[in-house]
Design a protein around this motif. Structure first.
Motif, short mmCIF file in Angstrom:
data_model
loop_
_atom_site.label_atom_id
_atom_site.label_comp_id
_atom_site.label_asym_id
_atom_site.label_seq_id
_atom_site.Cartn_x
_atom_site.Cartn_y
_atom_site.Cartn_z
N GLU A 190 -4.72 -10.68 -3.91
CA GLU A 190 -4.76 -9.46 -3.10
C GLU A 190 -3.88 -8.36 -3.68
O GLU A 190 -4.31 -7.21 -3.84
N ILE A 191 -2.64 -8.71 -4.01
CA ILE A 191 -1.70 -7.71 -4.52
C ILE A 191 -2.08 -7.28 -5.94
O ILE A 191 -1.96 -6.11 -6.30
N PRO A 201 0.81 -1.22 0.00
CA PRO A 201 0.00 0.00 0.00
C PRO A 201 0.85 1.28 0.00
O PRO A 201 0.43 2.30 -0.55
N GLU A 202 2.03 1.22 0.61
CA GLU A 202 2.92 2.38 0.63
C GLU A 202 3.72 2.50 -0.67
O GLU A 202 4.04 3.60 -1.13
N LEU A 203 4.04 1.36 -1.29
CA LEU A 203 4.86 1.36 -2.51
C LEU A 203 4.08 1.83 -3.75
O LEU A 203 4.59 2.58 -4.57
N PHE A 204 2.86 1.34 -3.88
CA PHE A 204 2.14 1.48 -5.15
C PHE A 204 1.89 2.92 -5.61
O PHE A 204 1.86 3.16 -6.82
N PRO A 205 1.71 3.90 -4.74
CA PRO A 205 1.56 5.27 -5.25
C PRO A 205 2.78 5.80 -5.98
O PRO A 205 2.67 6.76 -6.75
N PHE A 206 3.95 5.16 -5.77
CA PHE A 206 5.20 5.68 -6.33
C PHE A 206 5.72 4.90 -7.52
O PHE A 206 6.74 5.30 -8.11
N ILE A 207 5.11 3.78 -7.89
CA ILE A 207 5.65 2.93 -8.95
C ILE A 207 4.64 2.78 -10.08
O ILE A 207 3.47 3.11 -9.93
#
Length: 247
Positions: free
Chosen positions: A45-46, A20-26
């Motif tokens: 899920e992912i 959840p923290e990674l996805f906004p940046f990649i």
């Protein structure tokens, strides 16, 4: 300098729990599909979370070795390797299709990634294992690697990958994780590393040499201790050089 868009990918679904923290940046991700980590539940899920964030989804198959997190080359037969790779990618594809998500790419993990970069026999075995997915997915591979050459000859769509958080040897192989300088953890040094590759098509190796390299996608490992801090820094600093992370 004209503006550029780059793809940043990340290895996920490996039990860290920071997606959840990674996805906004990649802009793309590689989901573990049971070899070194993960199972059908984590894939689903992912995959759904990635879709929500407009992050492209790829399969991340490996040697079947959860004990060593897929980071040791296993002494298994070609038949065994083909069977496990087919099973992993088929499982991944079955799950994400049922969840309404599209497979964008395939990227091998860990020791398998390193082996196919230099070992002709293992590279061919890998490509034969994923042949049925050739028209369904792009292949993420290292620049000037054995697998890249053979994959192009066999009609695979490929994207050259470099690592944001790893140091390189003069032959463009990755510095072994057994060495103390294998990882780049300082956010500013990661930024300088990425910037040189984007602007100059070059990488500064562990010896200090400058070597030509080509990158279509940049990887940061989800299990790098300060991955979120690195990605936050890149997302703030890259636009100042007219480089955007493309969703």
């Amino acid at each position: 300098m004209n503006g550029k868009n780059i793809d940043i990918n990340c290895d996920v679904g490996e039990g860290i729990g920071n997606e959840p923290e990674l996805f906004p940046f990649i802009s793309s991700c590689n989901i573990a599909c049971g070899g070194h980590a993960g199972d059908e539940d984590t894939i689903r899920e992912i995959g759904l979370l990635a879709n929500k964030h407009k992050v492209k989804v790829g399969a991340h198959p490996s040697y079947p070795d959860k004990d060593n997190f897929g980071r040791v080359a296993l002494d298994i037969t070609e038949k065994e390797l083909k069977e496990t790779l087919k099973h992993q990618v088929n499982t991944f594809l079955k799950v994400i299709v049922s969840a309404g998500v599209t497979m964008n790419h395939i990227k091998p993990h860990g020791a398998l990634y390193n082996e196919i970069a230099k070992n002709n026999k293992v590279a061919i075995t890998f490509l034969e294992a994923i042949h049925e997915f050739k028209k369904k997915a792009i292949l993420y591979v290292p620049y000037k690697s054995v697998v890249a050459k053979i994959a192009k000859e066999r009609g695979f769509a490929i994207r050259y990958e470099v690592f944001c958080d790893r140091n390189y040897n003069d032959d463009l192989t990755l510095v072994s994780r057994k060495e103390k300088d294998s990882l780049i953890l300082d956010e500013k040094k990661v930024f300088e590393h990425v910037l040189r590759i984007v602007e100059d098509n070059a990488v500064k190796t562990i010896s200090g040499s400058i070597k030509k390299i080509k990158a279509d996608t940049f990887c940061i490992h989800g299990d790098t201790p300060n991955a979120i801090e690195i990605l936050t820094y890149l997302s703030n600093e890259l636009p100042k050089r007219r480089i955007q992370i493309s969703k």
